[in-house]
Design a protein around this motif. Sequence first.
Motif, PDB file in Angstrom:
ATOM      1  N   ARG A   1      15.373  59.632  30.754  1.00 10.62           N
ATOM      2  CA  ARG A   1      16.045  60.485  29.786  1.00 10.62           C
ATOM      3  C   ARG A   1      15.887  59.893  28.397  1.00 10.62           C
ATOM      4  N   ASP A   2      15.289  60.664  27.494  1.00  7.38           N
ATOM      5  CA  ASP A   2      15.118  60.243  26.104  1.00  7.38           C
ATOM      6  C   ASP A   2      16.479  60.307  25.412  1.00  7.38           C
ATOM      7  N   VAL A   3      16.849  59.232  24.729  1.00  4.58           N
ATOM      8  CA  VAL A   3      18.159  59.187  24.085  1.00  4.58           C
ATOM      9  C   VAL A   3      18.321  60.312  23.072  1.00  4.58           C
ATOM     10  N   ARG A   4      17.220  60.786  22.500  1.00  8.34           N
ATOM     11  CA  ARG A   4      17.301  61.861  21.513  1.00  8.34           C
ATOM     12  C   ARG A   4      17.746  63.180  22.134  1.00  8.34           C
ATOM     13  N   GLU A   5      17.607  63.319  23.442  1.00 11.46           N
ATOM     14  CA  GLU A   5      18.023  64.547  24.112  1.00 11.46           C
ATOM     15  C   GLU A   5      19.531  64.634  24.266  1.00 11.46           C
ATOM     16  N   THR A   6      20.222  63.503  24.164  1.00 11.50           N
ATOM     17  CA  THR A   6      21.657  63.503  24.455  1.00 11.50           C
ATOM     18  C   THR A   6      22.515  62.931  23.343  1.00 11.50           C
ATOM     19  N   VAL A   7      21.925  62.177  22.420  1.00 11.88           N
ATOM     20  CA  VAL A   7      22.728  61.444  21.457  1.00 11.88           C
ATOM     21  C   VAL A   7      23.597  62.374  20.611  1.00 11.88           C
ATOM     22  N   LEU A   8      23.141  63.593  20.339  1.00 12.73           N
ATOM     23  CA  LEU A   8      23.883  64.518  19.483  1.00 12.73           C
ATOM     24  C   LEU A   8      24.824  65.430  20.263  1.00 12.73           C
ATOM     25  N   SER A   9      24.933  65.210  21.556  1.00 13.37           N
ATOM     26  CA  SER A   9      25.818  66.070  22.345  1.00 13.37           C
ATOM     27  C   SER A   9      26.803  65.302  23.219  1.00 13.37           C
ATOM     28  N   ASP A  10      26.549  64.029  23.505  1.00 17.08           N
ATOM     29  CA  ASP A  10      27.456  63.271  24.374  1.00 17.08           C
ATOM     30  C   ASP A  10      28.779  62.981  23.674  1.00 17.08           C
ATOM     31  N   TRP A  11      29.876  63.089  24.430  1.00 18.05           N
ATOM     32  CA  TRP A  11      31.189  62.682  23.931  1.00 18.05           C
ATOM     33  C   TRP A  11      31.277  61.156  23.964  1.00 18.05           C
ATOM     34  N   LEU A  12      32.372  60.626  23.394  1.00 19.22           N
ATOM     35  CA  LEU A  12      32.624  59.188  23.496  1.00 19.22           C
ATOM     36  C   LEU A  12      34.101  58.931  23.703  1.00 19.22           C
ATOM     37  N   LEU A  13      34.394  57.828  24.373  1.00 17.70           N
ATOM     38  CA  LEU A  13      35.762  57.376  24.583  1.00 17.70           C
ATOM     39  C   LEU A  13      36.010  56.197  23.645  1.00 17.70           C
ATOM     40  N   ALA A  14      36.940  56.364  22.702  1.00 16.40           N
ATOM     41  CA  ALA A  14      37.280  55.302  21.752  1.00 16.40           C
ATOM     42  C   ALA A  14      38.590  54.662  22.189  1.00 16.40           C
ATOM     43  N   VAL A  15      38.562  53.349  22.423  1.00 15.13           N
ATOM     44  CA  VAL A  15      39.727  52.608  22.892  1.00 15.13           C
ATOM     45  C   VAL A  15      40.117  51.589  21.828  1.00 15.13           C
ATOM     46  N   GLU A  16      41.379  51.542  21.496  1.00 16.94           N
ATOM     47  CA  GLU A  16      41.865  50.600  20.483  1.00 16.94           C
ATOM     48  C   GLU A  16      42.056  49.228  21.139  1.00 16.94           C
ATOM     49  N   ALA A  17      40.957  48.511  21.296  1.00 17.93           N
ATOM     50  CA  ALA A  17      40.967  47.187  21.921  1.00 17.93           C
ATOM     51  C   ALA A  17      39.579  46.590  21.782  1.00 17.93           C
ATOM     52  N   ASP A  18      39.481  45.300  21.972  1.00 22.89           N
ATOM     53  CA  ASP A  18      38.201  44.613  21.935  1.00 22.89           C
ATOM     54  C   ASP A  18      37.736  44.385  23.363  1.00 22.89           C
ATOM     55  N   ALA A  19      36.812  45.198  23.825  1.00 24.05           N
ATOM     56  CA  ALA A  19      36.341  45.109  25.211  1.00 24.05           C
ATOM     57  C   ALA A  19      35.561  43.833  25.468  1.00 24.05           C
ATOM     58  N   GLY A  20      35.164  43.120  24.417  1.00 29.29           N
ATOM     59  CA  GLY A  20      34.453  41.866  24.612  1.00 29.29           C
ATOM     60  C   GLY A  20      35.307  40.804  25.279  1.00 29.29           C
ATOM     61  N   GLU A  21      36.636  40.984  25.261  1.00 32.50           N
ATOM     62  CA  GLU A  21      37.545  40.010  25.868  1.00 32.50           C
ATOM     63  C   GLU A  21      38.003  40.439  27.259  1.00 32.50           C
ATOM     64  N   TRP A  22      37.469  41.548  27.764  1.00 32.45           N
ATOM     65  CA  TRP A  22      37.944  42.077  29.040  1.00 32.45           C
ATOM     66  C   TRP A  22      37.205  41.465  30.221  1.00 32.45           C
ATOM     67  N   PRO A  23      37.892  41.364  31.363  1.00 31.00           N
ATOM     68  CA  PRO A  23      37.188  40.967  32.595  1.00 31.00           C
ATOM     69  C   PRO A  23      36.349  42.128  33.115  1.00 31.00           C
ATOM     70  N   ALA A  24      35.440  41.805  34.009  1.00 31.33           N
ATOM     71  CA  ALA A  24      34.520  42.815  34.538  1.00 31.33           C
ATOM     72  C   ALA A  24      35.261  43.955  35.231  1.00 31.33           C
ATOM     73  N   ALA A  25      36.388  43.638  35.888  1.00 32.88           N
ATOM     74  CA  ALA A  25      37.120  44.680  36.614  1.00 32.88           C
ATOM     75  C   ALA A  25      37.627  45.756  35.670  1.00 32.88           C
ATOM     76  N   ARG A  26      38.110  45.351  34.492  1.00 40.96           N
ATOM     77  CA  ARG A  26      38.620  46.348  33.555  1.00 40.96           C
ATOM     78  C   ARG A  26      37.473  47.171  32.954  1.00 40.96           C
ATOM     79  N   LEU A  27      36.360  46.531  32.681  1.00 41.96           N
ATOM     80  CA  LEU A  27      35.203  47.274  32.179  1.00 41.96           C
ATOM     81  C   LEU A  27      34.748  48.318  33.204  1.00 41.96           C
ATOM     82  N   ASP A  28      34.721  47.921  34.474  1.00 41.52           N
ATOM     83  CA  ASP A  28      34.347  48.868  35.524  1.00 41.52           C
ATOM     84  C   ASP A  28      35.318  50.035  35.583  1.00 41.52           C
ATOM     85  N   LEU A  29      36.613  49.739  35.393  1.00 42.00           N
ATOM     86  CA  LEU A  29      37.615  50.791  35.412  1.00 42.00           C
ATOM     87  C   LEU A  29      37.371  51.797  34.286  1.00 42.00           C
ATOM     88  N   LEU A  30      37.086  51.307  33.079  1.00 36.23           N
ATOM     89  CA  LEU A  30      36.845  52.209  31.947  1.00 36.23           C
ATOM     90  C   LEU A  30      35.574  53.023  32.162  1.00 36.23           C
TER      91      LEU A  30
END
Length: 564
Positions: free
Chosen positions: A231-260
């Motif tokens: 899938r070419d990113v150009r086919e979806t970049v202008l239509s995909d939604w995003l989930l914005a979370v007020e937190a720094d995911a860089g500090e999360w364990p793998a389990a929480r990342l998997d949950l999100l």
Amino acid sequence: MRLRALLENDALGLRLLYGENELDRTVRGVMTTDLKDPSRYLSGGELVLTGLAGLREPADAEVFVRAVTAAGVAAVAAGELDLADLPEDLVQVCARHGLPLFAVSQSVAFATITEHVVRQVSGERAGDLAAVVDRHRRLMTSGPAGGGPDAVLDLLGSDLDLRAWVLSPTGRRIASAGDPLDSERAATLAGEHLAATRAGRRAPHRVAAGGTTYSLFPIRNSGRAAAPGPRDVRETVLSDWLLAVEADAGEWPAARLDLLQGVTQLISVERDRRDAARTVRRRLAQEILELVQAGAAPAEIAARLRVAAPVLLPGFGNAPHWQVVVARVEWTQEPGQTPVDSGPVAQALLEEILVDPAATGADSADRIAVAHGGDEAIALVPLAAAPLPESEDGLSSAALGLHADSLLQAIRGPLSAGLAEDGRLTLGVSASVHSAEGLRGALEEARHARRVAAARPGRVCAAGHHELASHVLLLPFVPDDVRRAFTARLLDPLRDYDRRHRAELIPTLEAFLDSDGSWTRCATRLHLHVNTLRYRVGRIEQLTGRDLSRLEDKLDFFLALRMS
């Protein structure tokens, strides 16, 4: 987690002073305090850590224990510099109120206990939330929506204390839990997400905005994602939604990342369901536009419009006016690069652009019918008539229409980030028409306006019918339908008025122009009093929004009359 698990962990240095029969109590949080009455800061289930600085008198222990017991805490852990320093009256008061009490070794910092409890409780709550999310997934995929994306975000807020929003690629808020995200901040996050996606950075994308860190997770359209092949990113970049979370995911364990990631997949399923609801509107637009382009009889097109109107404008009794918007997304093609099918990209993007920016929610695009053919997307937009205050003859305005510049004003930034250095978006907007006869001219007018926009610099450009000046219409490459649309837009209000009132505004306009704007000569030619002539000219200007004292407007009328 249980109090028993804390006591059995030697690294925490806890010693039980009272409450051997209460060790199965659940710990839901931790708080450190030296206040004599911290109850206002407690919500229940906490392990309260105290250095006893606030308990100076024997009676203070009674006040403290009564307050925390009433707040529903799980236990108290008191720091000890020496075993003899721990007040005996505190142990007695805890026993009287049935509150478990621990002593904390002087070699263990409160921060160590706090970190352990938070980490364990967060993991437990994430596991509980994952089970709830899984139940919610089954509800949403087995029948009517179980609350939609908002319900999923509510779970994140209540169970993991995470504020989150679902945003469109332009920053429009689709779902949220808790406080809304202001539009400027949302547009910034959407732009950062699109730029990171185009750059190929791995999600989640961490962004600092307004002193707050957000983590951005893409919400893929699972229908397209399931298609075979890369899938070419150009086919979806202008239509995909995003989930914005007020937190720094860089500090999360793998389990929480998997949950999100699971949460984004759940919202993606809901998005697919809502996209499927657009199928009827897309098919209606496709059928009408195919009839228009095939030169079908106006009666056949009018019949289709009567079917489409109640679907797109439920409850609107009168026949709406219509506008046509044309969009094209073009990508710079590198040698050996696989071409991108831009039609579906333009279709999804046009559906997003035409949503009222003040609207929220994923179902706010019900009025939009967009078809695509080749690399072009075409929107058929119904407009409810907006009456002006009535004049003496009960005149009302035409429909209030879309304006090319206002469509892109708030979303140009995010879209430019998604288009990066190799993409362009151009839009053309027609004037509104009130009948099937005018649709073909409106379509050609929108296409011609888009070509005007394409001649301008910039990644995101738009042009409207008002920019097709009369001198442009004289050029040989301008389609006849565009000329006819220009003529109809200018003269149809006068013709309609003449039919209703027999006012002879069209003959008056012709005579006025032939007399070079001379009031006396024109009045003599028409056998009218000058005041009657002035009244008629004033009515012409009122109906058309033009000024017959201006050379440009005289020229437009002159050309329209000659081309009619």
